[in-house]
Write an enzyme that holds these catalytic residues in place. Structure first.
Site, PDB file in Angstrom:
ATOM      1  N   CYS A 154       0.812  -1.226   0.000  1.00 25.18           N
ATOM      2  CA  CYS A 154       0.000   0.000   0.000  1.00 25.18           C
ATOM      3  C   CYS A 154       0.843   1.272   0.000  1.00 25.18           C
ATOM      4  O   CYS A 154       0.310   2.362  -0.224  1.00 25.18           O
ATOM      5  CB  CYS A 154      -0.936   0.000   1.199  1.00 25.18           C
ATOM      6  SG  CYS A 154      -1.904  -1.531   1.339  1.00 25.18           S
ATOM      7  N   HIS A 214      -3.152   6.598   2.757  1.00 21.43           N
ATOM      8  CA  HIS A 214      -3.664   5.387   2.114  1.00 21.43           C
ATOM      9  C   HIS A 214      -5.067   5.104   2.632  1.00 21.43           C
ATOM     10  O   HIS A 214      -5.310   5.092   3.835  1.00 21.43           O
ATOM     11  CB  HIS A 214      -2.729   4.216   2.411  1.00 21.43           C
ATOM     12  CG  HIS A 214      -3.338   2.874   2.196  1.00 21.43           C
ATOM     13  ND1 HIS A 214      -4.014   2.538   1.044  1.00 21.43           N
ATOM     14  CD2 HIS A 214      -3.379   1.766   2.998  1.00 21.43           C
ATOM     15  CE1 HIS A 214      -4.454   1.294   1.137  1.00 21.43           C
ATOM     16  NE2 HIS A 214      -4.079   0.810   2.307  1.00 21.43           N
ATOM     17  N   ASN A 253     -10.495  -0.657  -0.275  1.00 21.60           N
ATOM     18  CA  ASN A 253      -9.041  -0.595  -0.118  1.00 21.60           C
ATOM     19  C   ASN A 253      -8.417  -1.104  -1.412  1.00 21.60           C
ATOM     20  O   ASN A 253      -8.496  -2.291  -1.715  1.00 21.60           O
ATOM     21  CB  ASN A 253      -8.623  -1.449   1.078  1.00 21.60           C
ATOM     22  CG  ASN A 253      -7.126  -1.426   1.329  1.00 21.60           C
ATOM     23  OD1 ASN A 253      -6.336  -1.103   0.452  1.00 21.60           O
ATOM     24  ND2 ASN A 253      -6.732  -1.799   2.537  1.00 21.60           N
TER      25      ASN A 253
END
EC number: 2.3.1.180
Length: 325
Positions: A113, A250, A280
């Protein structure tokens, strides 16, 4: 010394939507449970024959359609991904092959990420050193292909998408103001997808080919780590939170982001996310949030933005940038 700045953006998400109502039919969950714990309402899912390189190519096409210059002189392609089409060749090479730019380097970055922010950090270094002049930093993920849809704690989280940013040399205005990085490799076993080796840090791994996450521990690590690094990054640039226009972490989980913001002097109202409608998307989430803000007229030229990517490794990179578009 040369300077670098972001000059173009493009994104792409598959058309198929996986809503919370859809997930209610797959696992024991509910829309209320998902929204309360994650802030997510839907995510995008790639088709069976659609892979990460396909999404990346579409994101670059979108960038190209919005960019006033040419991409024929791109001299490096950096692709952040954890779901490459192949073990090798790299996804970056597949993007190069499609567009036919022969005089360009191409490589993948596997920082989960944090991949996009690592890619931007590297692009800035390559340009300010004089080695390169125009770099495509792409993030692409097809996380649905490595998600266990029998595990209700993880399958509600992840989606597929791609985004691209163009970083160019600029002799006048620096677009990158400061950066911080850090790694906690001793946490490698709390978020992983097994490969050739079946243990890490003495922990036996689940070798299913699917992602495995200890969400509680990841949450605790991020909430503990990001606020302090947020302050350190501002300090390195000689700025305060009052100088900051936007915070773009993020988009792992909206509740996690709220927890992080509670520990900083920066209001959640000036935080950009993509989690509600995309879930996500790992390395892609930050560029999605940026593009949503561009399209909404929120993000404007010369605004100061703090980007912070964090994830499996465990590793993170934070960047302070001046938006160049």
């Amino acid at each position: 010394m040369s300077k670098a700045k972001i000059t173009a953006i493009g994104t792409y998400a598959p058309s198929r939507r996986l809503t919370n109502a859809d997930l209610e039919k797959i696992v024991d969950t509910s829309d209320e449970w998902i929204v309360q714990r994650t802030g997510m309402r839907e995510r995008r899912i790639a088709d069976e024959h659609q892979f990460t390189s396909d999404l990346c190519i579409e994101a670059v096409k979108n960038l190209k359609s919005r960019y006033k210059g040419t991409l024929d002189d791109v001299d490096m392609i950096l692709v952040a991904t954890t779901t490459s089409d192949y073990a090798f060749p790299s996804t970056a090479c597949r993007v190069q092959e499609y567009f036919g730019w022969e005089s360009t380097g191409a490589l993948d970055i596997n920082a989960t990420c944090a991949g996009l922010t690592y890619g931007l950090h590297l692009a800035n270094g390559l340009i300010t050193s004089g080695l390169h002049q125009k770099i495509l930093v792409i993030a692409g993920e097809t996380l649905s292909k490595v998600t266990d849809y029998t595990d209700r704690t993880t399958c509600v989280l992840f989606g597929d998408a791609a985004g691209a940013l163009l970083v160019e040399r600029d002799e006048e205005t620096p677009g990158f103001l400061a950066s911080v990085q850090g790694t906690s490799g001793n946490g490698g076993d709390i978020l992983y997808r097994a490969g050739l080796r079946n243990e890490i840090n003495g922990v036996q791994l689940v070798g299913s080919g699917k992602m495995v996450q200890n969400g509680r521990e990841v949450y605790k690590w991020a909430a503990r780590t990001v606020p302090g690094e947020f302050e350190r990054l501002l300090h390195k640039a000689g700025l305060s939170s009052d100088d900051l226009d936007w915070f773009v972490p993020h988009s792992a989980n909206l509740r996690m982001i709220e927890s992080i913001c509670e520990k900083t002097p920066f209001p959640i109202e000036k935080t950009l996310t993509s989690v509600e409608h995309y879930g996500n998307t790992s390395s892609v989430s930050i560029v999605l949030a940026l593009d949503l803000a561009v399209k909404a007229g929120k993000l404007k030229k010369d605004q100061i933005v703090l980007l912070f990517g964090f994830g499996g490794g465990l590793t993170y990179t934070g960047l302070l940038i001046k938006w160049g578009m």
